[in-house]
Design a protein around this motif. Structure first.
Motif, PDB file in Angstrom:
ATOM      1  N   GLU A 291       0.833  -1.210   0.000  1.00  0.00           N
ATOM      2  CA  GLU A 291       0.000   0.000   0.000  1.00  0.00           C
ATOM      3  C   GLU A 291       0.870   1.265   0.000  1.00  0.00           C
ATOM      4  OE1 GLU A 291      -3.232  -0.495  -1.074  1.00  0.00           O
ATOM      5  OE2 GLU A 291      -3.773   0.934   0.484  1.00  0.00           O
ATOM      6  N   TYR A 292       1.950   1.202   0.742  1.00  0.00           N
ATOM      7  CA  TYR A 292       2.918   2.317   0.822  1.00  0.00           C
ATOM      8  C   TYR A 292       3.547   2.553  -0.568  1.00  0.00           C
ATOM      9  CZ  TYR A 292       7.558   4.167   2.396  1.00  0.00           C
ATOM     10  OH  TYR A 292       8.723   4.861   2.590  1.00  0.00           O
ATOM     11  N   CYS A 293       3.916   1.476  -1.250  1.00  0.00           N
ATOM     12  CA  CYS A 293       4.460   1.609  -2.616  1.00  0.00           C
ATOM     13  C   CYS A 293       3.432   2.259  -3.518  1.00  0.00           C
ATOM     14  CB  CYS A 293       4.779   0.235  -3.208  1.00  0.00           C
ATOM     15  SG  CYS A 293       6.342  -0.401  -2.699  1.00  0.00           S
ATOM     16  N   ARG A 294       2.167   1.835  -3.376  1.00  0.00           N
ATOM     17  CA  ARG A 294       1.098   2.437  -4.209  1.00  0.00           C
ATOM     18  C   ARG A 294       1.043   3.932  -3.971  1.00  0.00           C
ATOM     19  NH1 ARG A 294      -2.266  -2.376  -2.887  1.00  0.00           N
ATOM     20  NH2 ARG A 294      -2.046  -3.559  -4.802  1.00  0.00           N
ATOM     21  N   GLU A 295       1.029   4.326  -2.701  1.00  0.00           N
ATOM     22  CA  GLU A 295       0.896   5.758  -2.420  1.00  0.00           C
ATOM     23  C   GLU A 295       2.079   6.532  -3.020  1.00  0.00           C
ATOM     24  OE1 GLU A 295       0.721   7.270   1.649  1.00  0.00           O
ATOM     25  OE2 GLU A 295       0.364   9.266   0.814  1.00  0.00           O
ATOM     26  N   LEU A 296       3.274   6.047  -2.797  1.00  0.00           N
ATOM     27  CA  LEU A 296       4.441   6.791  -3.297  1.00  0.00           C
ATOM     28  C   LEU A 296       4.460   6.826  -4.829  1.00  0.00           C
ATOM     29  CD1 LEU A 296       5.308   6.645  -0.261  1.00  0.00           C
ATOM     30  CD2 LEU A 296       7.646   6.649  -1.114  1.00  0.00           C
ATOM     31  N   TYR A 297       4.140   5.703  -5.441  1.00  0.00           N
ATOM     32  CA  TYR A 297       4.151   5.644  -6.909  1.00  0.00           C
ATOM     33  C   TYR A 297       3.109   6.588  -7.503  1.00  0.00           C
ATOM     34  CZ  TYR A 297       3.954   3.765 -11.644  1.00  0.00           C
ATOM     35  OH  TYR A 297       3.970   3.627 -13.021  1.00  0.00           O
ATOM     36  N   MET A 337       0.149  -3.481 -10.517  1.00  0.00           N
ATOM     37  CA  MET A 337      -0.360  -3.694  -9.145  1.00  0.00           C
ATOM     38  C   MET A 337      -0.381  -2.377  -8.363  1.00  0.00           C
ATOM     39  SD  MET A 337       1.502  -7.192  -7.929  1.00  0.00           S
ATOM     40  CE  MET A 337       2.566  -7.968  -9.116  1.00  0.00           C
ATOM     41  N   LEU A 338       0.433  -1.419  -8.799  1.00  0.00           N
ATOM     42  CA  LEU A 338       0.499  -0.139  -8.073  1.00  0.00           C
ATOM     43  C   LEU A 338      -0.531   0.876  -8.566  1.00  0.00           C
ATOM     44  CD1 LEU A 338       4.345   0.470  -7.690  1.00  0.00           C
ATOM     45  CD2 LEU A 338       2.789  -0.747  -6.177  1.00  0.00           C
ATOM     46  N   GLU A 339      -1.240   0.546  -9.636  1.00  0.00           N
ATOM     47  CA  GLU A 339      -2.222   1.495 -10.182  1.00  0.00           C
ATOM     48  C   GLU A 339      -3.506   1.522  -9.352  1.00  0.00           C
ATOM     49  OE1 GLU A 339      -1.616   3.618 -12.312  1.00  0.00           O
ATOM     50  OE2 GLU A 339      -0.029   2.881 -13.623  1.00  0.00           O
ATOM     51  N   VAL A 340      -3.757   0.478  -8.570  1.00  0.00           N
ATOM     52  CA  VAL A 340      -4.961   0.401  -7.733  1.00  0.00           C
ATOM     53  C   VAL A 340      -4.936   1.562  -6.731  1.00  0.00           C
ATOM     54  CG1 VAL A 340      -6.194  -1.121  -6.109  1.00  0.00           C
ATOM     55  CG2 VAL A 340      -4.717  -2.105  -7.900  1.00  0.00           C
ATOM     56  N   PRO A 341      -6.076   2.286  -6.547  1.00  0.00           N
ATOM     57  CA  PRO A 341      -6.048   3.393  -5.573  1.00  0.00           C
ATOM     58  C   PRO A 341      -5.631   2.891  -4.182  1.00  0.00           C
ATOM     59  CG  PRO A 341      -8.092   3.395  -6.830  1.00  0.00           C
ATOM     60  CD  PRO A 341      -7.365   2.141  -7.209  1.00  0.00           C
ATOM     61  N   HIS A 342      -4.804   3.672  -3.490  1.00  0.00           N
ATOM     62  CA  HIS A 342      -4.323   3.261  -2.158  1.00  0.00           C
ATOM     63  C   HIS A 342      -5.237   3.808  -1.063  1.00  0.00           C
ATOM     64  CE1 HIS A 342      -2.848   7.190  -0.827  1.00  0.00           C
ATOM     65  NE2 HIS A 342      -2.659   7.418  -2.111  1.00  0.00           N
ATOM     66  N   LYS A 343      -5.103   3.210   0.131  1.00  0.00           N
ATOM     67  CA  LYS A 343      -5.967   3.652   1.239  1.00  0.00           C
ATOM     68  C   LYS A 343      -5.144   4.283   2.361  1.00  0.00           C
ATOM     69  CE  LYS A 343      -9.349  -0.065   0.436  1.00  0.00           C
ATOM     70  NZ  LYS A 343      -8.525  -0.978  -0.402  1.00  0.00           N
ATOM     71  N   ARG A 344      -3.957   4.750   2.051  1.00  0.00           N
ATOM     72  CA  ARG A 344      -3.077   5.282   3.109  1.00  0.00           C
ATOM     73  C   ARG A 344      -3.630   6.587   3.698  1.00  0.00           C
ATOM     74  NH1 ARG A 344       0.557   1.864   5.219  1.00  0.00           N
ATOM     75  NH2 ARG A 344       2.091   3.494   5.594  1.00  0.00           N
TER      76      ARG A 344
END
Ligand SMILES: N[C@@H](CCC(=O)N[C@@H](CS)C(=O)NCC(=O)O)C(=O)O
Length: 347
Positions: A291-297, A337-344
């Motif tokens: 999730e952290y990778c998603r947010e940063l990406y 996999m990182l394109e999915v909206p994150h919940k951070r």
């Protein structure tokens, strides 16, 4: 002649990263000949290199791309002085040049539209090595001094001097020395009140994760690999625990510590798990890290520093003893996999 980063190991077969040679700063305080100035400095990067990419992310996060230019090298190491020595290193190419191969003629790595031209329009160099040799002569050193011809490089265009070739320094220079020019001067990746906490986290993240993956991949003994891989996963688990509790490594605010960790995580599943044998677990199997990778990406400045094609093309074609036929694995499409909206944001 210089050695490549990958070739230096201890007596017990453990990878040893060489130290960076040019360590000046940019300031008006009289401590350095390099004052902050628009269009005087230039950054040389590979989009594959995690150390260079952390600087590129800092440049974008601060909004400095209109006053500090960037040159981008081809991802595949090439012979730099084929009639003189065996050195393989970064080269400049132009978009549309014929594709390159690995050292033994395998593979076909295209010259894509990201490449900024050969000879490099800023220095006239064909190789990163050329820039080092010129800079060494500028300071009265022999051009064959034994150093590694690494990226990133922060160059002063007025003097052809390398200001600094150490990514951790360059990140801080970009963070604080150009605030009168930066589009985002209030973005602070190394705030005063968090410095000691950031330094402490950076230290173990560097030893066991950023450099830890290289200690796994470039080990030349089982014992050296075993020790590195164990500590790598102990510390990835530690990051997972921290990031379950808080949004960023240091707390509520994005800092350089996050940019530094991210650059290893983004390469992990695509490259390190196979190429560097860090295969005990993938990043996509960790909930918080993923999730952290998603947010940063999904942050514009960080995303602008990620080019997965260059990342894979570089590693899998540049060290022929690790992958002689330069075959580049297809999976696992980590960026998708990182394109999915994150919940951070809910933390
Ligand atoms: N200490 C340097 C390390 C940079 C580094 O190792 N860069 C690698 C690419 S990932 C490199 O340029 N290697 C050139 C070579 O091995 O000849 C930094 O953090 O800036």
């Amino acid at each position: 002649m210089s050695g490549s980063v990958a070739t230096i190991v201890s007596k017990t077969g453990a990878f040893m990263r060489p130290s960076s040679y040019f360590r000046s700063s940019i300031s008006t305080d009289g401590s350095t000949p390099f004052p902050p100035e628009a269009n005087r400095y230039h950054l040389f990067v590979s989009l594959a290199c995690p150390w260079a990419s952390r600087c590129l992310a800092a440049l974008h996060l601060k909004g400095l791309s209109s006053i500090i230019g960037v040159s981008i090298v081809h991802p595949t190491f090439q012979p730099t002085r084929p009639t003189i020595d065996q050195h393989m290193g970064w080269c400049f190419k132009s978009a549309g040049d014929p594709p390159l191969t690995n050292a033994d003629g395998y593979g076909s790595i295209k010259c894509d539209a990201t490449l900024t031209g050969c000879p490099d329009p800023v220095t006239g160099a064909s190789f990163i090595r050329d820039i080092y040799e010129t800079a060494l002569q500028t300071i009265g050193q022999p051009k064959d001094l034994t150093i590694t011809y690494s990226v990133p490089i922060l160059l002063c265009k007025h003097t052809n001097s390398i200001v600094n070739n150490e990514s951790s320094d360059i990140m801080r220079i970009l963070n604080s020395s150009f605030n009168s020019y930066a589009l985002n001067p209030t973005t602070d990746l190394y705030p005063n009140e968090l410095k000691s906490k950031i330094d402490e986290v950076n230290e173990w993240v560097y030893i066991h994760i950023n450099n830890g993956v290289y200690k796994c991949g470039f080990a030349k003994s089982q014992a050296a690999y075993d020790a590195a891989v164990e500590m790598l996963f102990v510390h990835l688990d530690k990051c997972e625990e921290i990031l379950k509790r808080q949004r960023y490594l240091i707390g509520e605010q994005l800092t350089e510590a996050d940019v530094r960790l991210f650059m290893t995580l983004i390469r992990f599943d695509e490259v390190y798990t196979s190429y560097f044998k860090t295969n005990c677990k993938c990043i996509h199997q960790y909930d918080a890290l993923m999730e952290y990778c998603r947010e940063l990406y999904q942050m514009e400045g960080i995303r602008a520093s990620v080019n997965m094609e260059h990342i894979k093309n570089h590693y899998f074609t540049s060290h022929k003893w690790l992958n002689p036929f330069a075959i580049i694995p297809k999976g696992p499409n980590f960026l998708k996999m990182l394109e999915v909206p994150h919940k951070r944001g809910e933390m």
